[in-house]
Design an enzyme around this catalytic site. Structure first.
Site, PDB file in Angstrom:
ATOM      1  CG  HIS A   1      40.840  39.862  41.264  1.00 51.30           C
ATOM      2  ND1 HIS A   1      41.931  39.340  41.914  1.00 51.30           N
ATOM      3  CD2 HIS A   1      40.676  41.127  41.749  1.00 51.30           C
ATOM      4  CE1 HIS A   1      42.414  40.247  42.749  1.00 51.30           C
ATOM      5  NE2 HIS A   1      41.669  41.328  42.669  1.00 51.30           N
TER       6      HIS A   1
ATOM      7  CG  ASN B   1      42.916  41.406  46.124  1.00 50.17           C
ATOM      8  OD1 ASN B   1      43.672  40.847  45.341  1.00 50.17           O
ATOM      9  ND2 ASN B   1      42.374  42.585  45.861  1.00 50.17           N
TER      10      ASN B   1
ATOM     11  CB  CYS C   1      44.044  42.635  40.663  1.00 52.23           C
ATOM     12  SG  CYS C   1      44.379  43.376  42.277  1.00 52.23           S
TER      13      CYS C   1
END
Length: 323
Positions: free
Chosen positions: A248, A278, A110
Site C-alpha cells: 500500500h 495515498n 486502504c
C-alpha cells in the site's frame, strides 16, 4: 481449481497537485512533505467522477485480459468514497462494461483491493465463478480536510482494476485478509447522521479524515510485516522467492521500516507514491498495473501484495504472474 490475475488497468485524474501547491491552504512546502512522506505530487479529480475513473480502469483491465464484459461472472468494487450510496459502484460498473452478472461493493479502507481480490479468488476456487472483475477506486479529495497539514498532503484520487480467471496460466498462490478492531479510532471519517427531528441533538461532524499518525505508523509496520511473514510461512515460500512486493502506497517511512524488519532490499518494493500519494483502496491496484506495464514481470514471477487500512484491516496475497 486455480485462480490467476490475467489483466490489469488503472486510471488517474488529469489534474496534478504538486507539494508546493499546498502553500495556498497550509503552512508547508515540498521539502517538508517529501521528507516526511516520500510524496512529490498527487492527482486530484476536477472533472472526473468516481464511476468515470473506475470504468476507465475496468475497461483497460478487460482489454488487457482479452475478456469482454459479457464473460464476467462477478464484479466486486472496493471503495469508501462512492458517487452515491445506491446504486453501488459495482452495479454502475456493470452497465459501463456490458456485464449481466452479480455485483457488489465492499469497504475495507486502504486494504480494499486485496479484500476484493481475496473474495474473487474464493469465488473462483469454489467453482462459483470463472472470471471476476475487481475494481478499487477512491476519491480521497472528497473527505480531505485541506486545513489539516498532517493529512491533506497524503492523499490522491484514482482507480485500479484486475481480472481474475480460472483459466489463466498463472496462479494466486496465497490470499488472506485480517482485521484488528481499532478501538482508538486512529483513522476516522464520521458517517452520516440522521435528519429525523427527534435526533437533532446528534453532533453534526464534518465528514473528513482525522488521523493519529504515530498510531497508524506503528500498526502499519507491525501488521504488514506480520502478514508478509505469515504469507511466506503458509505458502511454503521464502523471502528470496519473492521478486517484488507491491505494498500500500501510504508513506515511504512505513515501507522503509517493513523492508528493514523483513531484511529485504528496498529495491524489491515497487513504489509509485511520489507520483500519486495515498489513493486508498486503489493504491495497490494502480501500483500492480504500473508494475505489469513496466515490463519488469515475466511469466512465473512471484509478486506479493500487502496493505493496511483503517479499521484496522490488512491483507496479503502472493501471485505467480501469468504473462
Amino acid at each position: 481449481m486455480k485462480a490467476s490475475v490475467i489483466g490489469t488497468g488503472s486510471a488517474l485524474p488529469k489534474t496534478v497537485v504538486k507539494n508546493d501547491d499546498f502553500k495556498q491552504w497550509v503552512d508547508t512546502d515540498d521539502e517538508w512533505i517529501y521528507s516526511h512522506t516520500g510524496i512529490k505530487e498527487r492527482r486530484i479529480a476536477k472533472d472526473e467522477t468516481l464511476i468515470s475513473l473506475a470504468a476507465d480502469a475496468a475497461k483497460k483491465a478487460l482489454a488487457d485480459a482479452g475478456v469482454s464484459g459479457e464473460e464476467i461472472d462477478l464484479i466486486i468494487a472496493a471503495t469508501f468514497t462512492p458517487d452515491c450510496f445506491t446504486p453501488t459502484l459495482a452495479c454502475m460498473l456493470q452497465n459501463e462494461v456490458g456485464a449481466t452478472c452479480p455485483a457488489f461493493d465492499l469497504n475495507a479502507a486502504c486494504s480494499g483491493f486485496i479484500y476484493a481480490l481475496d473474495v474473487g479468488y474464493r469465488y473462483i476456487k469454489s467453482g462459483a465463478a470463472k472470471k471476476v472483475l475487481i475494481v478499487a477506486a477512491d476519491m480521497l479529495s472528497r473527505v480531505t480536510n485541506f486545513s489539516d497539514r498532517g493529512t491533506c498532503v497524503l492523499f490522491g484520487d484514482g482507480a485500479g482494476a484486475a481480472v481474475l480467471s480460472a483459466q489463466g496460466e498463472g496462479n494466486i498462490i496465497y490470499s488472506k485478509t485480517e482485521a484488528e478492531s481499532d478501538t482508538k479510532f486512529s483513522l476516522r471519517i464520521p458517517g452520516l447522521y440522521s435528519r429525523f427531528p427527534l435526533n437533532e441533538s446528534l453532533p453534526k461532524e464534518e465528514s473528513v479524515v482525522s488521523m493519529d499518525g504515530n498510531e497508524i505508523y506503528m500498526n502499519a509496520v507491525r501488521t504488514m510485516t506480520r502478514d508478509i511473514k505469515k504469507a511466506l510461512s503458509e505458502s511454503g515460500l521464502t523471502i528470496s522467492d519473492i521478486d517484488y512486493i507491491v505494498p500500500h502506497q501510504a508513506n515511504s517511512r512505513i515501507i522503509d521500516a517493513v523492508a528493514i524488519k523483513l531484511k529485504m532490499l528496498k529495491e524489491k518494493f515497487f513504489m509509485n507514491m511520489p507520483k500519486y500519494g495515498n489513493t486508498s483502496a486503489a493504491s495497490v491496484a494502480i501500483a500492480l498495473d504500473e508494475l505489469s506495464k513496466s515490463g519488469m514481470l515475466r511469466k512465473g514471477t512471484h509478486v506479493a501484495l500487502c496493505a493496511f487500512g483503517g479499521g484496522f484491516t490488512s491483507g496479503c496475497a502472493i501471485l505467480e504472474w501469468a504473462k
